[in-house]
Design a protein around this motif. Structure first.
Motif, short mmCIF file in Angstrom:
data_model
loop_
_atom_site.label_atom_id
_atom_site.label_comp_id
_atom_site.label_asym_id
_atom_site.label_seq_id
_atom_site.Cartn_x
_atom_site.Cartn_y
_atom_site.Cartn_z
N PRO A 1 58.16 -29.36 93.90
CA PRO A 1 57.21 -29.49 92.52
C PRO A 1 57.79 -30.38 91.39
CG PRO A 1 57.62 -26.93 93.05
CD PRO A 1 58.66 -27.93 93.89
N PHE A 2 56.97 -30.96 90.88
CA PHE A 2 57.32 -32.02 89.64
C PHE A 2 58.23 -32.96 90.07
CE2 PHE A 2 56.93 -27.48 88.44
CZ PHE A 2 55.48 -27.64 88.04
N ALA A 3 58.21 -33.48 91.25
CA ALA A 3 58.99 -34.58 91.81
C ALA A 3 58.14 -35.71 92.08
CB ALA A 3 59.93 -34.39 92.76
N ALA A 4 56.98 -36.05 92.02
CA ALA A 4 56.12 -37.08 92.46
C ALA A 4 56.02 -38.07 91.45
CB ALA A 4 54.57 -36.26 92.69
N ALA A 5 55.75 -39.38 91.90
CA ALA A 5 55.74 -40.60 91.39
C ALA A 5 54.33 -40.51 90.48
CB ALA A 5 55.93 -42.01 92.01
N TYR A 6 53.28 -39.96 91.12
CA TYR A 6 52.17 -39.88 90.76
C TYR A 6 51.79 -38.59 90.10
CZ TYR A 6 46.82 -39.65 90.68
OH TYR A 6 45.61 -39.49 90.36
N GLU A 7 51.24 -38.44 88.79
CA GLU A 7 50.78 -37.33 88.06
C GLU A 7 51.80 -36.15 88.51
OE1 GLU A 7 48.55 -37.19 86.01
OE2 GLU A 7 47.30 -38.77 86.14
N PRO A 8 53.10 -36.26 88.31
CA PRO A 8 54.19 -35.22 88.30
C PRO A 8 53.85 -33.99 88.10
CG PRO A 8 55.22 -36.72 87.13
CD PRO A 8 53.72 -37.43 87.27
N PHE A 9 53.22 -33.82 86.81
CA PHE A 9 52.87 -32.33 86.29
C PHE A 9 51.97 -31.97 86.92
CE2 PHE A 9 50.69 -29.19 83.71
CZ PHE A 9 51.82 -28.44 83.29
N TRP A 10 50.77 -32.28 87.33
CA TRP A 10 49.69 -32.03 87.80
C TRP A 10 49.78 -31.60 89.38
CZ3 TRP A 10 47.24 -29.67 84.17
CH2 TRP A 10 47.02 -30.33 83.05
N LEU A 11 50.33 -32.61 90.08
CA LEU A 11 50.66 -32.37 91.44
C LEU A 11 51.68 -31.49 91.68
CD1 LEU A 11 49.73 -33.85 94.16
CD2 LEU A 11 51.53 -35.49 94.01
N GLY A 12 52.65 -31.45 90.79
CA GLY A 12 53.84 -30.46 90.85
C GLY A 12 53.27 -28.94 90.73
N LEU A 13 52.10 -28.66 89.81
CA LEU A 13 51.53 -27.65 89.99
C LEU A 13 50.80 -27.04 91.09
CD1 LEU A 13 49.72 -27.33 86.57
CD2 LEU A 13 51.57 -26.23 87.19
N GLY A 14 50.12 -28.22 91.98
CA GLY A 14 49.74 -27.96 93.22
C GLY A 14 50.76 -27.56 94.49
N ALA A 15 51.88 -28.69 94.06
CA ALA A 15 52.76 -28.32 95.25
C ALA A 15 53.54 -26.69 95.01
CB ALA A 15 54.12 -29.36 94.87
N LEU A 16 53.68 -26.26 93.55
CA LEU A 16 54.08 -24.98 93.28
C LEU A 16 53.11 -24.00 94.15
CD1 LEU A 16 56.39 -23.36 92.12
CD2 LEU A 16 55.24 -23.66 89.75
N ALA A 17 51.87 -24.30 93.73
CA ALA A 17 50.78 -23.21 94.43
C ALA A 17 50.98 -23.33 95.85
CB ALA A 17 49.34 -23.85 94.06
N LEU A 18 51.21 -24.34 96.44
CA LEU A 18 51.40 -24.51 97.83
C LEU A 18 52.49 -23.78 98.41
CD1 LEU A 18 50.17 -25.67 100.65
CD2 LEU A 18 51.47 -27.76 100.25
N ASP A 19 53.53 -23.87 97.63
CA ASP A 19 55.12 -22.84 98.09
C ASP A 19 54.66 -21.50 97.93
OD1 ASP A 19 56.11 -25.64 98.44
OD2 ASP A 19 57.14 -25.49 96.62
N LEU A 20 53.81 -21.24 97.08
CA LEU A 20 53.74 -19.64 96.80
C LEU A 20 52.58 -19.15 97.92
CD1 LEU A 20 53.38 -19.40 93.02
CD2 LEU A 20 55.02 -18.48 94.40
N LEU A 21 51.72 -19.95 98.30
CA LEU A 21 50.73 -19.78 99.20
C LEU A 21 51.54 -19.77 100.62
CD1 LEU A 21 47.76 -19.36 99.91
CD2 LEU A 21 47.53 -21.51 100.36
N ALA A 22 52.56 -20.68 100.83
CA ALA A 22 53.25 -20.47 102.03
C ALA A 22 53.95 -19.10 102.12
CB ALA A 22 54.22 -21.80 102.31
N ALA A 23 54.50 -18.78 101.08
CA ALA A 23 55.40 -17.70 101.18
C ALA A 23 54.37 -16.35 101.53
CB ALA A 23 56.02 -17.42 99.71
N VAL A 24 53.24 -16.32 100.79
CA VAL A 24 52.33 -15.16 101.14
C VAL A 24 52.13 -15.26 102.56
CG1 VAL A 24 50.07 -14.35 100.66
CG2 VAL A 24 51.47 -15.19 98.80
N VAL A 25 51.54 -16.64 103.02
CA VAL A 25 51.36 -16.67 104.71
C VAL A 25 52.47 -16.10 105.46
CG1 VAL A 25 50.68 -18.03 106.45
CG2 VAL A 25 49.43 -18.35 104.28
N VAL A 26 53.68 -16.76 105.29
CA VAL A 26 54.79 -16.39 106.02
C VAL A 26 54.99 -14.82 105.87
CG1 VAL A 26 57.14 -16.68 106.33
CG2 VAL A 26 55.69 -18.57 106.19
N THR A 27 54.97 -14.13 104.94
CA THR A 27 55.34 -12.80 104.66
C THR A 27 54.21 -11.96 105.41
OG1 THR A 27 54.64 -12.59 102.61
CG2 THR A 27 56.71 -12.91 102.78
N SER A 28 53.16 -12.40 105.32
CA SER A 28 51.81 -11.69 105.99
C SER A 28 52.17 -11.80 107.39
CB SER A 28 50.52 -12.39 105.41
OG SER A 28 50.37 -12.24 104.19
#
Length: 180
Positions: free
Chosen positions: A80-107
């Motif tokens: 999250p928040f490390a991208a050169a392009y739109e770091p904040f908005w893309l970072g929110l998406g990366a954070l959401a993807l990380d949370l989604l991955a945690a939900v999928v793996v634990t499921s």
């Protein structure tokens, strides 16, 4: 150019599917069910809809990286928040993807995890969903201000808010009925 359309389309469909998944999860926690829609049917629908949502999220991120319009690296999807392009908005998406991955793996590992651990991680879906909505509104630029896209997004928000209000009322009435 097709990847640009595919990325935005898959992202919007994923948002709708994640909204439906969240609503079915809310209904599940309320132990909702009817004769026509027993709880096990709602639980199965929740699981299958979430799998479809994950597939559309995967299509969204894959086409975003493949699209050459902006430089999005693979690492930008998970850091999250490390991208050169739109770091904040893309970072929110990366954070959401990380949370989604945690939900999928634990499921997938639910049988090996304790219910308390699985439930604690699964609650991340409540944080994942608004992150995806804000990510879509912020990174979408002019697309997110388009009338129909904004209507779909606001419709998703309105239905989740209604679902949460309904769930709070169910909880409040159950709590009030259990006191002496």
């Amino acid at each position: 150019m097709w990847t640009w359309y595919a990325s935005r389309g898959a992202g919007l469909v994923a948002s709708i599917l994640l909204t439906g998944t969240l609503l079915l999860g809310i209904a599940g926690t309320a132990r909702a069910g009817t004769v026509r829609w027993p709880r096990f049917v709602l639980a199965r629908l929740h699981r299958n809809l979430s799998l479809l949502a994950v597939a559309f999220v995967a299509a969204h991120v894959l086409t975003a990286v493949l699209d050459g319009y902006v430089d999005i690296r693979w690492a930008d999807l998970v850091v999250p928040f490390a991208a050169a392009y739109e770091p904040f908005w893309l970072g929110l998406g990366a954070l959401a993807l990380d949370l989604l991955a945690a939900v999928v793996v634990t499921s997938l590992l639910r049988a090996r995890l304790g219910l308390r651990t699985w439930r604690a991680v699964h609650l991340a879906a409540y944080a994942c969903w608004p992150l995806t909505v804000v990510h879509g509104l912020g990174i979408g630029g002019a697309d997110s201000a388009t009338g129909w896209v904004l209507a779909v997004t606001l419709g998703c928000v309105a239905t989740v808010v209604a679902g949460l209000v309904w769930r709070a009322r169910v909880w409040a009435s159950a709590t009030a009925g259990s006191t002496p």
